[in-house]
Design an enzyme around this catalytic site. Structure first.
Site, PDB file in Angstrom:
ATOM      1  CB  CYS A   1      -0.953  -0.008   1.196  1.00  0.00           C
ATOM      2  SG  CYS A   1      -2.009  -1.467   1.233  1.00  0.00           S
TER       3      CYS A   1
ATOM      4  CG  HIS B   1      -2.128   4.823   5.059  1.00  0.00           C
ATOM      5  ND1 HIS B   1      -2.198   4.571   3.705  1.00  0.00           N
ATOM      6  CD2 HIS B   1      -2.136   3.597   5.659  1.00  0.00           C
ATOM      7  CE1 HIS B   1      -2.216   3.269   3.491  1.00  0.00           C
ATOM      8  NE2 HIS B   1      -2.199   2.654   4.652  1.00  0.00           N
TER       9      HIS B   1
ATOM     10  CG  HIS C   1      -6.558   0.750   1.547  1.00  0.00           C
ATOM     11  ND1 HIS C   1      -5.703   1.346   0.649  1.00  0.00           N
ATOM     12  CD2 HIS C   1      -5.761   0.271   2.534  1.00  0.00           C
ATOM     13  CE1 HIS C   1      -4.455   1.228   1.072  1.00  0.00           C
ATOM     14  NE2 HIS C   1      -4.474   0.574   2.215  1.00  0.00           N
TER      15      HIS C   1
END
Length: 440
Positions: A184, A323, A360
């Site tokens: 990620c 994030h 996400h």
């Protein structure tokens, strides 16, 4: 003092996301708090403890993307990247104001390049192929190799090396291709690698792209075992709630983002004087102490490194693009690191979290959220986090329920990933900011 003409700048941007198939639609959805998270109805999730929601690209955008950028043998992940790259190339005006001769850099990251993307039938086909192979030849290595050589392997099980060639043909120049695997944090790492190639003189300009499409029973079971996915049973639009005390986990999505990077001098030589953002410094780290649990000290380290490499101080940062995955551990870890770096300012330092609306997107999230960071700089608006209606006092960060207009000179963007991957990058407002997307 560094010559501003050597700055690495973003001159082109493109996105395909659950909340918009182009930059302006994506930005409007951010400001309006319009969610792209919906119920996952393409497979039976009644027996799962999580994974009931997903950030899915709407059917109209999916059909338009497939019609405009799909091709025989091209995976859905590559189709998404082609669509985002086409937007970014047009936005940078590379067709009407071409770059000087010489190679371009292509830095890209993709996850689950199945033929139809995140549809569960990809998983079923894969499992059926494995069962058929086992029934036919068992597990003897030589027999397995002979079996595979005789088959036309599905896209998700073979290397799709056509993408760099296709982009080179689209750009009309040779490319220096780099494929990154950094979970990620891969999006920010791709931007950093592109900037490094530009600074080394190995490329005249760079295209960065990332895509993800991974919503299958297999993926859901993996994240479910990690207790990482949202278990929210209410309104799907509320399922991803970064920094909210009720958060239960992240929502995965399908998305893609692309950027065109070049030096300010190179852009000016093409007659392009307005830019989306200046890429400042960055901090990258890999932590081997735990595969999935983030650590405060590592998050703090990459943020401090990004500031130091940018010649900036904590008080110079105007906005944090977090994030913000909505997991119990990640959000509080990131928040504690913010308190370590910014001290008492943290309580009032604006924090945005795009995943509250999109879910996400793994490596794609870093590129998509870099687009949001650039728009924050150019438009002077901090997007809201509309799902954070009950802020967690254990996080103690400042989010907003509606857009906030204010001058923004710097945005610090964070991305972290499983495998102990950490990245942070500072973006600056350019001297001549782009006020609206311009194509052609």
């Amino acid at each position: 003092m560094t010559d501003a003409s050597d700055d690495i700048v973003i001159t082109g941007m493109g996105v395909v996301t659950p909340i918009g198939g182009d930059v302006e639609t994506f930005w409007s959805a951010n400001l309006q708090g319009r969610s792209g998270i919906v119920r996952e109805e393409r497979m039976d999730t009644t027996g799962l403890p999580c994974g009931w929601t997903a950030g899915l690209i709407p059917d109209d955008i999916r059909e338009k993307t497939a019609a405009g950028h799909g091709a025989p043998g091209r995976s859905w992940g590559d189709t998404l990247m082609h669509a985002a790259v086409e937007q970014a190339v047009a936005d940078a005006r590379l067709d009407t104001r071409p770059a000087a001769p010489g190679p371009a850099a292509l830095v890209y990251a993709r996850v689950w390049p199945g033929p139809t993307g995140s549809h569960p039938r990809d998983y079923l086909t894969h499992m059926e192929d494995l069962a058929e192979r086992y029934d036919t030849v068992g597990n003897e290595p030589a027999a397995v190799l002979r079996h595979l050589r005789a088959k036309n392997l599905p896209l998700e099980t073979r290397d799709l090396s056509a993408y760099p060639r296709e982009i080179a043909e689209r750009l009309g120049t040779a490319v220096v291709p780099v494929r990154l695997e950094a979970t990620c944090s891969g999006g920010l790492r791709a931007i950093a690698e592109a900037a490094r190639l530009l600074r080394s003189g190995r490329a005249r300009y760079a295209v960065v792209s990332a895509a993800v499409s991974r919503n299958t029973p297999y993926v859901l079971s993996q994240y479910g075992q990690l207790m990482a996915l949202s278990r929210w049973k209410g309104d799907p639009a509320q399922a991803s709630m970064p920094f909210d005390r009720r958060r239960t986990g992240m929502v995965i999505n399908e998305s893609a983002g692309a950027l065109v990077l070049e030096t300010a001098r190179h852009a000016a030589d093409r007659g392009v004087t307005e830019q989306h953002a200046v890429v400042g410094g960055w901090g990258l780290a890999v932590d081997t102490s735990h595969m999935t649990a983030p650590r405060v000290e590592m998050v703090e380290r990459v943020m401090r490194t990004a500031l130091a490499e940018s010649g900036a101080r904590p008080e110079d940062v105007d906005v944090i693009n977090a994030h913000g995955t909505s997991t119990r551990l990640n959000d509080v870890t990131e928040a504690r690191a913010l308190h370590q770096v910014f001290g008492a300012r943290t309580a009032e330092l604006p924090v945005s979290a795009v995943k509250s609306l999109t879910g996400h997107g793994s490596a794609a999230s870093g590129v998509v959220e870099a687009v949001a960071s650039a728009l924050t700089l150019c438009r002077g608006v901090v997007p809201p986090v509309p799902t954070c209606t009950e802020p967690d006092p254990a996080c103690g960060v400042r989010t907003f329920l509606t857009p906030v207009e204010r001058p923004v000179g710097t945005v610090l963007k964070n991305s972290f990933g499983f495998g102990g991957q950490y990245a942070s990058m500072l973006f600056r407002r350019p001297a001549a900011p782009r006020r609206a997307a311009q194509a052609g």
